[in-house]
Scaffold this motif. Structure first.
Motif, short mmCIF file in Angstrom:
data_model
loop_
_atom_site.label_atom_id
_atom_site.label_comp_id
_atom_site.label_asym_id
_atom_site.label_seq_id
_atom_site.Cartn_x
_atom_site.Cartn_y
_atom_site.Cartn_z
N GLU A 107 92.91 82.16 43.40
CA GLU A 107 93.34 82.47 44.76
C GLU A 107 92.71 83.75 45.27
OE1 GLU A 107 97.56 82.51 44.59
OE2 GLU A 107 97.77 80.33 44.80
N SER A 108 92.39 84.66 44.38
CA SER A 108 91.78 85.93 44.78
C SER A 108 90.29 85.82 45.00
CB SER A 108 92.06 87.00 43.71
OG SER A 108 91.48 86.61 42.47
N GLY A 109 89.70 84.65 44.71
CA GLY A 109 88.28 84.43 44.92
C GLY A 109 87.43 84.59 43.68
N GLU A 110 88.04 84.79 42.52
CA GLU A 110 87.29 84.90 41.28
C GLU A 110 86.84 83.52 40.84
OE1 GLU A 110 87.89 86.23 36.60
OE2 GLU A 110 89.55 86.40 38.04
N ILE A 111 85.53 83.37 40.60
CA ILE A 111 84.99 82.08 40.17
C ILE A 111 85.14 81.96 38.67
CG2 ILE A 111 82.94 80.64 40.03
CD1 ILE A 111 81.96 81.93 42.58
N ILE A 112 85.84 80.92 38.24
CA ILE A 112 85.98 80.64 36.82
C ILE A 112 84.78 79.85 36.32
CG2 ILE A 112 87.42 79.52 35.07
CD1 ILE A 112 89.83 80.09 36.89
N THR A 113 84.38 78.82 37.08
CA THR A 113 83.18 78.06 36.76
C THR A 113 82.65 77.44 38.05
OG1 THR A 113 82.19 76.33 35.37
CG2 THR A 113 84.39 75.90 36.24
N ARG A 121 78.93 78.80 49.68
CA ARG A 121 78.83 80.13 49.11
C ARG A 121 79.91 80.34 48.07
NH1 ARG A 121 78.14 81.19 54.58
NH2 ARG A 121 80.32 81.83 54.75
N SER A 122 79.73 81.28 47.20
CA SER A 122 80.65 81.50 46.08
C SER A 122 82.09 81.67 46.57
CB SER A 122 80.23 82.76 45.30
OG SER A 122 78.94 82.57 44.76
N GLY A 123 82.94 80.82 46.05
CA GLY A 123 84.36 80.92 46.35
C GLY A 123 84.76 80.36 47.69
N GLU A 124 83.82 79.81 48.47
CA GLU A 124 84.14 79.32 49.81
C GLU A 124 84.60 77.87 49.74
OE1 GLU A 124 81.95 78.60 54.13
OE2 GLU A 124 80.88 79.46 52.44
N PHE A 125 85.68 77.59 50.41
CA PHE A 125 86.10 76.21 50.61
C PHE A 125 86.95 76.18 51.88
CE2 PHE A 125 89.06 78.30 47.78
CZ PHE A 125 90.29 78.08 48.37
#
Length: 382
Positions: A107-113, A121-125
């Motif tokens: 939820e904080s935007g940290e990418i697990i995989t 873009r990273s974490g964007e949805f």
């Protein structure tokens, strides 16, 4: 121009006018039929493509809950960050098995995989994707993206993370749909046609459906949020209806041409027998009358205008014949009176001159004797 030529010309003009009117009505009807049929066929093709797109989207959406509602995923991947488990069960396993790109993010935007080809873009949805799959455009590709929160098997516990799948609408999928729909599908979002379609008129960009040289072309637009045009496809299917209609119209025109030809022949024959033939008889009769011959055979047995004309013409000829006879009698009488002296009732000098002229012209030998009678007026000749 003879009467027959005028009548034939008039018949041709009338038949041609009727043919033109009929052909215009037929052309208008055929065009209306083709337009309506093309619109219906385009609507069916567009609906079929929409169905395949929706079916693929639904199938894609149904895969995600199998992973997002998974206690082991929440515990091993989100809580423990077990990389070996993630590789064996999520990424790259899901990408290799189903062709889906994977993103697991907190939820904080940290990418697990995340898959290497993740389209965003990273974490964007998109937040709206939480209610189902959405279409997104990344570069030149159209993607379906679906996102859901990671929960336990029962769905009553959340792990503070989101799982997203993404799948491109690629050439392989379009080829499969082409086989199902029986048509060609190309991406024309850039406004450029494939080389084999380069002969299409420029209005293809503005028309939702049109026909060209035995093909039906239908455009299909994929619209995102809020109303953004994401992708435009052009579908081409063989459209045999115009060819069938052309053959049908050709047969109709052939039959009509033969029919009009027979009609003209019949009109000409009827006019020849009913009108021209008796008129020619009257014309020949007038020439005979003009030459002094009054023994005629006229079509007086008809019960129409030509028969009535023949009756009056026959009466006129009979009157002319009687008048001619009377004139001949009067002429002979006048000639006799001109050669008889009215006083004594014997041939006069004019008779003598005419008779001598005839004898000279006929080279008949004759003698001329002069007798002088005194007091001739006192003689009485009986």
């Amino acid at each position: 121009m003879t009467v027959k030529s005028k009548v034939v010309l008039l018949s041709v003009l009338i038949a041609s006018s009727l043919a033109v009117v009929f052909f215009l009505l037929l052309f208008q009807r055929v065009n209306a039929f083709l337009r309506e049929n093309a619109l219906q066929e385009a609507a069916r093709l567009r609906s079929a493509f929409q169905f395949l797109l929706a079916e693929e989207k639904e199938r894609f959406e149904n895969h995600l809950p199998d992973y997002s509602m998974w206690t082991e995923l929440g515990e091993r991947a989100v809580v423990e960050r077990d990389e070996d488990w993630i590789e064996e069960n999520l990424e790259p396993w899901v990408r290799e098995q189903f062709g889906y790109s994977v993103l697991l993010v907190t939820e904080s935007g940290e990418i697990i995989t995340s898959s290497p080809n993740w389209p965003l873009r990273s974490g964007e949805f998109p937040p709206s994707s939480l209610s189902g799959a959405v279409f997104l455009r990344s570069g030149e590709e159209l993607w379906m993206v679906v996102t859901a929160p990671v929960t336990n098997d029962e769905g009553d516990k959340e792990y503070g993370a989101f799982l997203s799948f993404a799948k491109p609408i690629d050439a392989e999928l379009l080829e499969a749909w082409s086989q199902i729909l029986g048509c060609d599908i190309v991406d024309v979002s850039s406004g450029v046609l494939p080389p084999e379609w380069s002969e299409l008129p420029s209005y293809w960009q503005h028309k939702s459906a049109f026909t060209k040289e035995g093909y039906l072309y239908v455009s299909f637009e994929v619209v995102g949020e809020p109303g953004e045009l994401l992708k435009k496809f052009l579908l081409r299917r063989r459209y045999e209806i115009p060819l069938q209609v052309s053959r049908w119209a050709g047969n109709v025109l052939l039959c009509l041409g033969v029919g009009f030809g027979l009609l003209l022949f019949l009109l000409n024959y009827v006019f020849e027998r009913v009108v021209l033939h008796p008129l020619r008889a009257l014309y020949r009769a007038s020439e005979q009358v003009a030459s002094g011959e009054y023994s005629l055979q006229l079509p007086v047995g008809r019960n129409d205008e030509i028969g009535l004309l023949s009756v009056h013409f026959a009466r006129m000829v009979e009157a002319l014949s009687e008048r001619e006879k009377e004139l001949q009698r009067e002429k002979k009488k006048a000639e006799r009176l001109a050669q008889i002296d009215p006083l004594v009732g014997i041939p006069n000098r004019r008779y003598l001159e005419d008779r001598l002229k005839e004898l000279i012209e006929d080279k008949v030998p004759f003698s001329l004797v002069f007798v002088d009678l005194d007091k001739f007026k006192k003689l009485t000749i009986f």
